[in-house]
Every structure is written in C-alpha cells, then in structure tokens.
Scaffold this active site. Sequence first.
Site, PDB file in Angstrom:
ATOM      1  N   CYS A  43       0.820  -1.219   0.000  1.00  0.00           N
ATOM      2  CA  CYS A  43       0.000   0.000   0.000  1.00  0.00           C
ATOM      3  C   CYS A  43       0.852   1.267   0.000  1.00  0.00           C
ATOM      4  O   CYS A  43       0.635   2.175  -0.786  1.00  0.00           O
ATOM      5  CB  CYS A  43      -0.942  -0.010   1.208  1.00  0.00           C
ATOM      6  N   CYS A  48      -1.531   1.715  -3.114  1.00  0.00           N
ATOM      7  CA  CYS A  48      -2.549   2.762  -2.889  1.00  0.00           C
ATOM      8  C   CYS A  48      -1.985   4.178  -2.800  1.00  0.00           C
ATOM      9  O   CYS A  48      -2.497   5.097  -3.448  1.00  0.00           O
ATOM     10  CB  CYS A  48      -3.304   2.517  -1.585  1.00  0.00           C
ATOM     11  N   LYS A  51       0.017   5.468  -5.938  1.00  0.00           N
ATOM     12  CA  LYS A  51      -0.996   5.489  -7.023  1.00  0.00           C
ATOM     13  C   LYS A  51      -1.898   6.711  -6.899  1.00  0.00           C
ATOM     14  O   LYS A  51      -2.152   7.423  -7.874  1.00  0.00           O
ATOM     15  CB  LYS A  51      -1.791   4.186  -6.971  1.00  0.00           C
ATOM     16  N   TYR A 178      -9.194  -3.268 -10.841  1.00  0.00           N
ATOM     17  CA  TYR A 178      -8.833  -2.003 -10.192  1.00  0.00           C
ATOM     18  C   TYR A 178      -7.573  -1.391 -10.806  1.00  0.00           C
ATOM     19  O   TYR A 178      -7.557  -0.217 -11.190  1.00  0.00           O
ATOM     20  CB  TYR A 178      -8.495  -2.256  -8.720  1.00  0.00           C
ATOM     21  N   GLU A 182      -7.297   2.080 -12.980  1.00  0.00           N
ATOM     22  CA  GLU A 182      -6.654   3.236 -12.354  1.00  0.00           C
ATOM     23  C   GLU A 182      -5.456   3.715 -13.182  1.00  0.00           C
ATOM     24  O   GLU A 182      -5.318   4.908 -13.463  1.00  0.00           O
ATOM     25  CB  GLU A 182      -6.256   2.890 -10.918  1.00  0.00           C
ATOM     26  N   THR A 312      -6.352  -2.718   1.950  1.00  0.00           N
ATOM     27  CA  THR A 312      -5.512  -2.288   3.070  1.00  0.00           C
ATOM     28  C   THR A 312      -6.278  -2.134   4.388  1.00  0.00           C
ATOM     29  O   THR A 312      -5.843  -2.673   5.406  1.00  0.00           O
ATOM     30  CB  THR A 312      -4.828  -0.951   2.705  1.00  0.00           C
ATOM     31  N   HIS A 437     -26.820  22.267  -0.165  1.00  0.00           N
ATOM     32  CA  HIS A 437     -26.904  22.780  -1.530  1.00  0.00           C
ATOM     33  C   HIS A 437     -25.949  23.953  -1.742  1.00  0.00           C
ATOM     34  O   HIS A 437     -25.816  24.778  -0.854  1.00  0.00           O
ATOM     35  CB  HIS A 437     -28.343  23.239  -1.782  1.00  0.00           C
ATOM     36  N   GLU A 442     -25.598  16.085  -2.291  1.00  0.00           N
ATOM     37  CA  GLU A 442     -27.025  16.276  -1.995  1.00  0.00           C
ATOM     38  C   GLU A 442     -27.900  15.340  -2.837  1.00  0.00           C
ATOM     39  O   GLU A 442     -29.033  15.045  -2.472  1.00  0.00           O
ATOM     40  CB  GLU A 442     -27.447  17.730  -2.189  1.00  0.00           C
TER      41      GLU A 442
END
Length: 448
Positions: A43, A48, A51, A178, A182, A312, A437, A442
């Site tokens: 990781c 992670c 990346k 993944y 990515e 992870t 908002h 929302e």
Amino acid sequence: MPQFDYDLFVIGAGSGGVRAARISASHGARVAVAEEHRVGGTCVIRGCVPKKMLVYGSMFAEELGHAEHYGWTVTGKSFDWATLRDFVNSDVDRLEGLYGQTLASHKVEVFATRATITGPNSVRLASGREISAAHILIAVGAWPAMPDFPGVEHCISSNEMFHLETLPRCLMVVGGGYIAMEFAGIFNALGSEVTVVNRTDRILRSYDEQIVERMLHIAMGRGINFRMHSSIRSVEKGDDGCLLVDLGDANRVKVDQVLIATGRNPKVNGLGLENAGVEQAANGAIVVDEYSRTSSACIYAVGDVTDRVQLTPVAIREGHAFADSVFGNNPRTVDYSHIPSAVFSQPPLASVGLTETEARATYGNVKVYSSDFRPMKNLFSAHPERGLYKMIVDEVSGKVLGIHMIGPEAPEILQVAAVALKAGLTKQAFDDTVALHPSMAEELVLLK
Ligand code: NDP
C-alpha cells in the site's frame, strides 16, 4: 529465562503486519518483524499511496482544461513525468521512514531481510540465524500474477509503473480490474495513448453494471481504447526498443510498455509453510479461521496472503484484531459486512453493499433510486460527462442495501454514506435529511 526469543515474530512489514506488531507491542509483547523489501508494504511503497499521488498529478490535465473555461489563461502548459515520479517516490521514502519510526518507538525489532518458517515456533533469517517465537504472524501480502505467454518478460506489473524512465507514448494495459482502470486513467490523462486489453467484455466485475457501463462510456470519450474479448498471444521487443504485441489478429500492435494487471497472488513461495503444517487453499492462500489462526496452532496470517478481501483497511483490522485477541486479552473478530470500496479511475467510482443484480437475487423485490446528473463543475466542459448515483432499497423494510456512485469525489462522499448503510438506515432516513446545496452529495438525499 523466556522459552522463546520473542513473543511474536511477524513476517512482512506491510499494513497488516505493522499494525499487528505495534498493537501487540503496546500490549506488552516482545515483537520482531522481518521485511525483505521495504517497511510499509504494497500500500505504502508500490500501491494505494503512490498510485493516489499519480492520480492527483494526472488530474491537473483536466483541471487546467476547466480553468480555461472559467476565464483563466494558462500559457506554457507542459508536463514532466520525471518530476512527478521523483516527487511521489520521495514521499514514499518519507512514509517508509515514519513506519520505521513507529516500529522503533514501540520497541519492535526490525530485521531487513527475508524470513522463512522452519517449524511451528521458529523462523530462519536469510543469514541463517534461527529465531524462536511463541507466535508467528504471516503478513507477506500478495504479488502481481503474470500470465504465461512468450515475451511476458518484456512486460511490467504495477510495481514498475512508479519507476518508469519516461512517460510511455503508447501504453497497453492487460486486465479489467482495479489496477488496470486506475493506471489507464492516470496515463491517459498524462498524455499516453492507452489501450486496455480485456479477456471478456466485463470490467470491474464486482461493481454495479450500470455504474461500470457509465465509466466505460466516459473512459472511451476521454480517448482510452478498449480491446474486449482479447488476450495477448506474444510480445516481442523490436530493434527500436518498442514492444510488438500479438493479439491474434492480422496486425501486431506497437507500444512502449505493456502493464499486466490480471490480479495478485498470495506471496507464499518458499515461505516454508510445509515445515509447520500450514494449510493452503488451491490458489496458495493461507487458510485461517475467524481469529486469523492457521492450521498450525501458534501461526496466524492476516491481509492479502489470506485472500479474504484484498484491501488495506481490511488487513489493518485483521492485524489489530489478531493483536488484541492474542496479546490484549480481548478475543475479537473482524466484521466483513458493508466494506466500502472505490476505483480511482477518472472519474472515480465507489460502492458499498449489494449491487442491483446481487440485491435482486437475494431479496427479490428491491427498489432502485437513481440520479443521473451533470456535476456543476463540468458545466463549461467540452466533454459533458454525467455522474450517476444509485441506491438499492429493500422494498419491504425500506432498508438501504447498496449505494453505488460514479462522479467527481465519489469515494469521499461514499465513505460517509457507508456509515448510514452500516447503521442499517432506511431510504426514509436519507429523505428526512436536508440537502446541502449546492453539492454533488445532496443527490443522495434527493434520490427519486
Ligand atoms: P482485479 O482482481 O481487480 O482484476 C483482475 C482483472 O484481470 C480482471 O479483469 C480479470 O478478469 C482479469 N484477469 C484475471 N486473470 C486473467 C488472465 N489470466 N488473463 C487475462 N485477464 C485476467 O485485480 P488487480 O490486479 O486489478 O488488483 C489486485 C487487487 O488489488 C484487487 O483485487 C484489489 O483488491 C486490490 N486493489 C485495490 C485498489 C483500490 O481499492 N482502489 C486499487 C488497486 C488494487 P475477470 O473479471 O474476467 O476475472
């Protein structure tokens, strides 16, 4: 004199191993860790964290495009791969240092070497030194799976993507998971011509099909090429250093790099599991019970090497629960329900709970609420990409079963929505919440 050299010997200083070592030490255990690569594991060192930094670096391409629509004049735009790469790697060095400091401050002894298991309570370091321990924790993670075809040695895995000499002009990415999505997003944004080669027409198999379809549509709109139902027959290195890829059709494709992203296997080779009777699954994964205990009474395993959920935060929880159970007089297990996840593609997608297909198969009658909207930030963009949020609700109880999102900042929003799912909230609870908002989030409380 204690019977063993240590109370706990951890093999692998990744996310799970470091957490287990630190917490066990804080419970009073005498702990050592062996790490053959770098403290931090996949990781922090090659996954992670770096990346995500590359994702941030690459997103400036889009941001700078937006800036012009908002009245900014941006002249002399250019991108230098080496600058981004070196910045990312120097931050990885910094983080590795911090992980080392954490272990040191908890008086965990670190052996920067490989360790193999020689018996139920013993390991051997690469130097030949034998060490005994009351408990052994295997936290060695997983390693990229490389398929078998002629010329695969010319291809690289995600490990090497962080150290490329130059930005590839043409990048081929194999796989539809993944890592493939990515890196395809990062390098497409940085200016490489990216082609994704996938063995079926299905990518990101565990995600909601409608959300994935939207991602594919946007990715193709951004210029990523997809070769579905394709696989590599062979790769040859040309005289000019380029790679010639045979996909089984008339013309070979010329690219600079081929990234293989076809999953990760438990990293168990040569670990000596047979010396302690540690049972393995067919794919090599270490079989454990809910307390992460293996078939050998004093040996435990956490994280990707057990192939439960390759994430992870899950490895960290498993490591922590192990330490509390074995050394903290607090036996506890990990709750694997409602684990949120995200793909940091561009735009990112994020998900928690059941997909529409899974919910229909499990519950029969479900209601699906969705919002298909144009994020305000994109209003002036040349590519009018739309976000899509979906909520899957049990028709009988009104309970939310799943939330699936694609759009800017989707992972940031979904983390909070996952709390609602974990708490077992109903759609009504979302409806009762006043919208914030204007925001994208929302949409979640305005779903029709
Ligand atoms: P994934 O399991 O996500 O995807 C593997 C992909 O490769 C799938 O599309 C699969 O196809 C395909 N594939 C598998 N075997 C072959 C083969 N022999 N030939 C061709 N294609 C094949 O793996 P990744 O490598 O992308 O990532 C590994 C793990 O790392 C993930 O499972 C994830 O848990 C973790 N990770 C998480 C991230 C995050 O949380 N954002 C980021 C990166 C990694 P098919 O669907 O047909 O099986």
